[in-house]
Design an enzyme around this catalytic site. Structure first.
Site, PDB file in Angstrom:
ATOM      1  N   LYS A 167       0.847  -1.203   0.000  1.00  0.00           N
ATOM      2  CA  LYS A 167       0.000   0.000   0.000  1.00  0.00           C
ATOM      3  C   LYS A 167       0.878   1.247   0.000  1.00  0.00           C
ATOM      4  O   LYS A 167       0.612   2.211  -0.722  1.00  0.00           O
ATOM      5  CB  LYS A 167      -0.926  -0.014   1.231  1.00  0.00           C
TER       6      LYS A 167
ATOM      7  N   GLN B  70      -4.395  -1.110   9.861  1.00  0.00           N
ATOM      8  CA  GLN B  70      -4.316  -2.435   9.235  1.00  0.00           C
ATOM      9  C   GLN B  70      -4.917  -3.491  10.160  1.00  0.00           C
ATOM     10  O   GLN B  70      -4.543  -3.603  11.318  1.00  0.00           O
ATOM     11  CB  GLN B  70      -2.843  -2.766   8.919  1.00  0.00           C
TER      12      GLN B  70
ATOM     13  N   ASP C 112     -10.846   2.940   4.521  1.00  0.00           N
ATOM     14  CA  ASP C 112     -11.268   1.534   4.409  1.00  0.00           C
ATOM     15  C   ASP C 112     -12.795   1.424   4.368  1.00  0.00           C
ATOM     16  O   ASP C 112     -13.335   0.337   4.139  1.00  0.00           O
ATOM     17  CB  ASP C 112     -10.733   0.719   5.597  1.00  0.00           C
TER      18      ASP C 112
END
Ligand code: NDP
Length: 296
Positions: free
Chosen positions: A60, A104, A127
């Site tokens: 990422k 994460q 997200d």
């Protein structure tokens, strides 16, 4: 005429190439944002030393940096307390240089991921997991959409595969993939069925679908005879096969003989997920900077 000759050639939906195209588009948007005085910034918070998470975060970071996004990686020890992680999120929420925050997942044992996600500024929740973004998705309001489902839709759109009016079957009902994808397909006027571990006669359900999405986490579960000839098959699953190689939830060799279009694993939905993270970050930056996306 052999069976293969009678069938139209299957279209392999190349997620790698499509993701590169999305990433190139995002890079242009990032340039345009910078010209408007907004330099998109993404903060990625990694807690602990899970090797898979480390790889995801590295990928990422690289992709975002290549698109011109300023990445700040915050690595915290597995011993981090809930209060410490909440304080980190609060700092990032308050930081004007940060437009996207990604914590994460999964988090180490003892940390409550739902509570952490709930404290994110929804406008920075790239997200798309904050309850406000979940609600926005189901009510049709503007919000940030989870990256993997958004990537599935982008993959269909960029291959001009129609969604409206089609029967779509989504296997899996997680908050990360199955449910948001079902919401997106519904918003695009597909007739959507959501399946799960308690669905009876799953093959009969998938056989009726024009679009089948597998988001289960079971290697090669969806067999060729579960697929309607000519259907589109999106394989979200990432599993290790017996030989250690990555395989999806779909039995690719069988399904490609029947499907009209299909994603491979690897190189299908996976690369799209990262591309949509970059897209979400640029969109978040535009919105926080009050710059209309369409004008960029
Ligand atoms: P979850 O484990 O959260 O959800 C799996 C879903 O599959 C559940 O809804 C479960 O049903 C359902 N399921 C399990 N067994 C069966 C069965 N035998 N028949 C029908 N349905 C079943 O997984 P995620 O949604 O997080 O991820 C799904 C897969 O996608 C995984 O392989 C994951 O690694 C991959 N993934 C890939 C990404 C990418 O970028 N390509 C990103 C995110 C995930 P029930 O609710 O009844 O338990």
């Amino acid at each position: 005429m052999t069976k293969t000759e009678a069938k139209q050639a299957v279209q392999i939906l190349d997620g790698k190439a499509t993701a590169l195209a999305v990433r190139a588009d995002v890079a242009l948007k990032v340039q345009a944002l910078k010209a408007h005085g907004v330099a998109p910034g993404l903060s990625v918070v990694l807690v602990g030393e899970d090797p898979a998470s480390q790889v995801y975060v590295r990928n990422k970071d690289r992709a975002a940096t290549a698109a011109g996004i300023a990445v700040r990686q915050i690595t915290l020890p597995a011993s981090t307390t809930q209060a410490e992680l909440l304080a980190t999120v609060a700092d990032l929420n308050a930081d004007d240089a940060v437009h996207g925050i990604l914590v994460q997942l999964p988090l180490p044992k003892g940390l409550d991921a739902d509570a952490i996600v709930a404290t994110l500024d929804p406008a920075k929740d790239v997200d798309g997991l904050h309850p406000a973004n979940v609600a926005a998705l189901w009510t049709g309001a503007e919000g940030l959409v989870p990256c993997t489902p958004a990537g599935c839709i982008e993959l269909l759109d960029r291959h001009e595969i129609p969604i409206a009016g089609r029967r779509a079957v989504v296997i899996g009902r997680s908050m990360l993939v199955g449910k948001p994808l079902a919401a997106l397909l519904l918003a695009r006027n597909a007739t959507v069925t959501i399946c799960h571990s308690r669905t009876e006669d799953l093959p009969a359900v998938t056989r009726a679908a024009d679009i089948v999405v597998a988001a289960v986490g079971r290697a090669r579960m969806v067999r060729g005879d579960w697929i309607r000839p000519g259907a589109t098959v999106l394989d979200v699953g990432i599993n290790r096969g017996d030989d250690g190689r990555l395989v999806g939830d779909v039995h690719f060799p069988e399904a490609r003989e029947v499907a009209g279009a299909i994603t491979p694993v690897p190189g299908g939905v996976g690369p799209m997920t990262i591309a949509m993270l970059l897209s979400n970050t640029a969109r978040a930056a535009a919105r926080l900077g009050s710059i209309p996306w369409e004008r960029l």
